[in-house]
Design a protein around this motif. Structure first.
Motif, PDB file in Angstrom:
ATOM      1  N   SER A  45     -33.998 -10.697  14.541  1.00 36.97           N
ATOM      2  CA  SER A  45     -33.929  -9.377  13.925  1.00 36.97           C
ATOM      3  C   SER A  45     -32.490  -9.086  13.520  1.00 36.97           C
ATOM      4  CB  SER A  45     -34.450  -8.295  14.874  1.00 36.97           C
ATOM      5  OG  SER A  45     -33.655  -8.225  16.016  1.00 36.97           O
ATOM      6  N   GLY A  46     -32.356  -8.272  12.472  1.00 31.50           N
ATOM      7  CA  GLY A  46     -31.037  -7.917  11.983  1.00 31.50           C
ATOM      8  C   GLY A  46     -31.127  -7.271  10.622  1.00 31.50           C
ATOM      9  N   LYS A  47     -29.986  -6.875  10.092  1.00 34.02           N
ATOM     10  CA  LYS A  47     -29.917  -6.254   8.773  1.00 34.02           C
ATOM     11  C   LYS A  47     -30.120  -7.321   7.696  1.00 34.02           C
ATOM     12  CE  LYS A  47     -26.962  -2.500  10.274  1.00 34.02           C
ATOM     13  NZ  LYS A  47     -25.671  -1.852  10.166  1.00 34.02           N
ATOM     14  N   PRO A  48     -30.656  -6.922   6.537  1.00 35.91           N
ATOM     15  CA  PRO A  48     -30.986  -7.903   5.496  1.00 35.91           C
ATOM     16  C   PRO A  48     -29.825  -8.788   5.035  1.00 35.91           C
ATOM     17  CG  PRO A  48     -32.037  -5.807   4.999  1.00 35.91           C
ATOM     18  CD  PRO A  48     -31.135  -5.580   6.186  1.00 35.91           C
ATOM     19  N   LEU A  49     -28.665  -8.218   4.731  1.00 37.90           N
ATOM     20  CA  LEU A  49     -27.567  -9.033   4.201  1.00 37.90           C
ATOM     21  C   LEU A  49     -27.078 -10.080   5.201  1.00 37.90           C
ATOM     22  CD1 LEU A  49     -25.691  -9.779   1.914  1.00 37.90           C
ATOM     23  CD2 LEU A  49     -24.130  -7.976   2.688  1.00 37.90           C
TER      24      LEU A  49
END
Length: 173
Positions: A139-143
């Motif tokens: 999981s994480g931010k898109p960029l």
């Protein structure tokens, strides 16, 4: 003339049928894609198919990843699954589980719709996505996920399950 109203009625009917789709409504070809792959173990020339492995496809996100679909490999280790079309900034990953063994790979937008899941793709996935693992999930931010997926492709060729062309070529190879 009676012909003109009939043509106008036909044109109106055609517009209703062929007009823009309502929000959230689409046909299978416009909104989904077929992903095919194979789960193997061992070196490429002598690899062995992993049969009856459960393959789960996830979309990584800021919170918990979203399970998109699950399937089981056949006797040749092959699988095929229908998934929603992948957005331009979405990163997906596949986990193949068989007994105590779990193998994985990462999928970025633009990747071929065929992949091989094996030890090479697992090591490359773990290395590239290390900072995004939380309780065996990515999981994480898109960029940042897109950057990590780019690192994965620099390490492994997801369609072949081998070392990437980047590492094979000079000055690396």
């Amino acid at each position: 003339m009676k012909l003109l109203p009939s043509l106008a009625a036909v044109a109106a009917d055609a517009t209703l049928v062929a007009g823009p789709a309502a929000a959230g409504v689409c046909n299978v070809n416009a909104c989904s894609t077929r992903l095919m792959g194979v789960v193997t173990s061992g070196a490429t020339p002598g690899f062995k198919p992993v049969q009856n492995a459960t393959v789960s496809i996830y979309q990584a996100s800021v919170g918990a990843p979203v399970l998109l679909n699950t399937t089981v490999t056949d006797a040749r280790g092959q699988f095929s699954v229908t998934l929603p079309k992948q957005g331009a900034d979405e990163i997906r990953y596949a986990v193949a589980a068989h007994g105590q063994t779990e193998l994985m790979t990462v999928m970025a937008p633009g990747d071929r719709p065929h992949l091989r899941i094996n030890e090479m793709t697992t090591v490359a996935s773990a290395y590239a996505m290390a900072q995004f693992f939380q309780a065996k999930q990515i999981s994480g931010k898109p960029l940042p996920l897109q950057i990590a997926a780019g690192m994965f492709r620099n390490l492994a060729a997801p369609d072949r399950g081998e070392i990437s062309d980047v590492l094979r070529r000079s000055p690396n190879g």
